[in-house]
Design a protein around this motif. Sequence first.
Motif, PDB file in Angstrom:
ATOM      1  N   SER A 196     -17.084  16.282   9.205  1.00 37.54           N
ATOM      2  CA  SER A 196     -16.737  15.308   9.790  1.00 37.54           C
ATOM      3  C   SER A 196     -16.400  14.095   9.155  1.00 37.54           C
ATOM      4  N   GLU A 197     -15.332  13.135   9.311  1.00 42.83           N
ATOM      5  CA  GLU A 197     -15.369  11.983   8.478  1.00 42.83           C
ATOM      6  C   GLU A 197     -16.124  10.941   8.688  1.00 42.83           C
ATOM      7  N   ARG A 198     -16.638  10.984  10.026  1.00 40.76           N
ATOM      8  CA  ARG A 198     -17.605   9.888  10.549  1.00 40.76           C
ATOM      9  C   ARG A 198     -18.765  10.144   9.808  1.00 40.76           C
ATOM     10  N   ILE A 199     -19.405  11.572   9.739  1.00 44.81           N
ATOM     11  CA  ILE A 199     -20.615  11.747   9.091  1.00 44.81           C
ATOM     12  C   ILE A 199     -20.566  11.429   7.482  1.00 44.81           C
ATOM     13  N   ALA A 200     -19.633  11.813   6.920  1.00 44.65           N
ATOM     14  CA  ALA A 200     -19.464  11.378   5.674  1.00 44.65           C
ATOM     15  C   ALA A 200     -19.294  10.139   5.185  1.00 44.65           C
ATOM     16  N   ASN A 201     -18.768   9.255   6.309  1.00 41.57           N
ATOM     17  CA  ASN A 201     -19.026   7.760   6.182  1.00 41.57           C
ATOM     18  C   ASN A 201     -20.291   7.136   6.401  1.00 41.57           C
ATOM     19  N   ALA A 202     -20.985   7.784   7.516  1.00 40.96           N
ATOM     20  CA  ALA A 202     -22.174   7.438   7.644  1.00 40.96           C
ATOM     21  C   ALA A 202     -23.316   7.685   6.444  1.00 40.96           C
ATOM     22  N   LEU A 203     -23.022   8.783   5.844  1.00 36.92           N
ATOM     23  CA  LEU A 203     -23.717   8.954   4.446  1.00 36.92           C
ATOM     24  C   LEU A 203     -23.473   7.601   3.546  1.00 36.92           C
ATOM     25  N   ASN A 204     -22.124   7.430   3.322  1.00 37.26           N
ATOM     26  CA  ASN A 204     -21.816   6.244   2.469  1.00 37.26           C
ATOM     27  C   ASN A 204     -22.387   4.909   3.012  1.00 37.26           C
ATOM     28  N   ARG A 205     -22.504   4.923   4.141  1.00 37.14           N
ATOM     29  CA  ARG A 205     -22.957   3.347   4.776  1.00 37.14           C
ATOM     30  C   ARG A 205     -24.553   3.472   4.685  1.00 37.14           C
ATOM     31  N   MET A 206     -25.185   4.601   4.572  1.00 29.52           N
ATOM     32  CA  MET A 206     -26.617   4.632   4.499  1.00 29.52           C
ATOM     33  C   MET A 206     -27.036   4.294   2.795  1.00 29.52           C
ATOM     34  N   ALA A 207     -26.234   4.727   2.060  1.00 32.20           N
ATOM     35  CA  ALA A 207     -26.193   4.467   0.749  1.00 32.20           C
ATOM     36  C   ALA A 207     -26.029   2.928   0.320  1.00 32.20           C
ATOM     37  N   LYS A 208     -25.253   2.350   0.951  1.00 33.27           N
ATOM     38  CA  LYS A 208     -24.809   0.977   0.946  1.00 33.27           C
ATOM     39  C   LYS A 208     -26.200   0.111   1.691  1.00 33.27           C
ATOM     40  N   ASP A 209     -26.671   0.587   2.874  1.00 29.04           N
ATOM     41  CA  ASP A 209     -27.427  -0.225   3.354  1.00 29.04           C
ATOM     42  C   ASP A 209     -29.030   0.062   2.715  1.00 29.04           C
ATOM     43  N   ASP A 210     -29.335   1.133   2.220  1.00 25.10           N
ATOM     44  CA  ASP A 210     -30.519   1.613   1.783  1.00 25.10           C
ATOM     45  C   ASP A 210     -30.506   1.694   0.131  1.00 25.10           C
ATOM     46  N   ARG A 211     -30.967   1.078  -0.529  1.00 28.84           N
ATOM     47  CA  ARG A 211     -30.896   1.226  -2.038  1.00 28.84           C
ATOM     48  C   ARG A 211     -31.567   2.278  -2.429  1.00 28.84           C
ATOM     49  N   HIS A 212     -32.678   2.961  -1.817  1.00 29.13           N
ATOM     50  CA  HIS A 212     -33.281   4.141  -1.967  1.00 29.13           C
ATOM     51  C   HIS A 212     -32.787   5.431  -1.603  1.00 29.13           C
ATOM     52  N   PHE A 213     -31.522   5.434  -1.035  1.00 26.39           N
ATOM     53  CA  PHE A 213     -30.583   6.308  -0.304  1.00 26.39           C
ATOM     54  C   PHE A 213     -29.442   6.732  -1.395  1.00 26.39           C
ATOM     55  N   TYR A 214     -29.523   8.063  -1.834  1.00 23.62           N
ATOM     56  CA  TYR A 214     -28.316   8.205  -2.724  1.00 23.62           C
ATOM     57  C   TYR A 214     -27.302   9.472  -2.364  1.00 23.62           C
ATOM     58  N   VAL A 215     -25.994   9.173  -2.170  1.00 16.76           N
ATOM     59  CA  VAL A 215     -25.284  10.166  -1.954  1.00 16.76           C
ATOM     60  C   VAL A 215     -24.431  10.890  -3.196  1.00 16.76           C
ATOM     61  N   VAL A 216     -24.594  12.116  -3.221  1.00 15.66           N
ATOM     62  CA  VAL A 216     -23.873  13.113  -4.618  1.00 15.66           C
ATOM     63  C   VAL A 216     -22.609  13.688  -3.970  1.00 15.66           C
ATOM     64  N   ASP A 217     -21.559  13.340  -4.285  1.00  9.27           N
ATOM     65  CA  ASP A 217     -20.416  13.948  -4.069  1.00  9.27           C
ATOM     66  C   ASP A 217     -20.205  15.163  -4.211  1.00  9.27           C
ATOM     67  N   ALA A 218     -19.910  15.991  -3.147  1.00 13.39           N
ATOM     68  CA  ALA A 218     -19.525  17.428  -2.926  1.00 13.39           C
ATOM     69  C   ALA A 218     -18.105  17.955  -2.348  1.00 13.39           C
ATOM     70  N   SER A 219     -17.305  16.781  -2.275  1.00 17.96           N
ATOM     71  CA  SER A 219     -16.080  16.948  -1.423  1.00 17.96           C
ATOM     72  C   SER A 219     -15.025  17.859  -2.306  1.00 17.96           C
ATOM     73  N   ASP A 220     -15.259  18.028  -3.742  1.00 18.35           N
ATOM     74  CA  ASP A 220     -14.268  18.878  -4.337  1.00 18.35           C
ATOM     75  C   ASP A 220     -14.901  20.330  -4.603  1.00 18.35           C
ATOM     76  N   LEU A 221     -16.144  20.656  -3.941  1.00 21.26           N
ATOM     77  CA  LEU A 221     -16.522  22.038  -4.629  1.00 21.26           C
ATOM     78  C   LEU A 221     -16.114  22.950  -3.525  1.00 21.26           C
TER      79      LEU A 221
END
Length: 300
Positions: free
Chosen positions: A244-269
């Motif tokens: 879900s793009e909304r969920i993927a975007n939610a993860l990115n938003r979490m990383a932006k708002d919480d500097r102790h939350f990190y997203v690792v890309d798996a989109s190409d796997l």
Amino acid sequence: MKRIIPFLFLLMMAVCLQAGTEKGMRPETKATAGRKETVPVILTAGQSNADGRVPLKDLPSYVYYDYCQWSYGSGDFETATGQFTPFWPRVAKPKIEQSWGFDAIVYYLLEQRWQRPFYVIKHTDGGTAIDPSCKSSTHGLFWSADTAFLNHTTSASHGGKSLLLAFERQVEDCLKTLPEHYDIQCLLWHQGESDFQADSLYYDNLKAVIAHIRQHLVKVTGKRKYRKLPVICGNYSVQSRQRSERIANALNRMAKDDRHFYVVDASDLPLLRDRLHFNAEGAETLGRRIYEKLATIIAM
């Protein structure tokens, strides 16, 4: 002769000290005497891609474990309360018990880096959502931190519907049996595919889950630093049938708002034929990417 003996003693001490230095050993001082090395602890949670769905026969041949100890829970399944056993990949699912996920690679790489004992507390259950409105969540179990939901259920490992409470209970039990000088390094999280039915709520739901886990750690350890516990989260392959793009975007938003939350890309796997779970190449690559991120945010 009396002068020669003390001289020889001092000479021997100097030789021993030099030998220790050449081997990379530090002489004990008043500052280091009695100090015990911290014991690393990794938390892992989520649904099936964190649980592991790659057949064990496809585990890279170079992988082995000498130091990693783990406690594994999965919904209503939990190993002996608070007990750790030597890590070897497996899952609590009939017919696919011999499976592994990306975290198996993370632990292997940590072994190579640390070369000393460390502990993993893992609670993962395939097909499970955060939001209770997602009726397809496995066995009606949820990760929800919603107060109303938690007030009307109990831990999944004790007959209830809460995976969050099961995980936190497992962590609390395990902390009682760990060596005194443990240090929780991070939470590895992979989940969200099963929340596609409530994807507009995922940001708030996940934010509440992470806050609940951090607050629980502060409560049971008395250590305020866990309010900022690092969380490393993998996202989803573009090939996934439940992406879900909304969920993927939610993860990115979490990383932006919480500097102790990190997203690792798996989109190409790449994925298995089910178009949902990472295959061996995908799991291995994601494990290495998560390890690389981990190495930049904790003391290694």
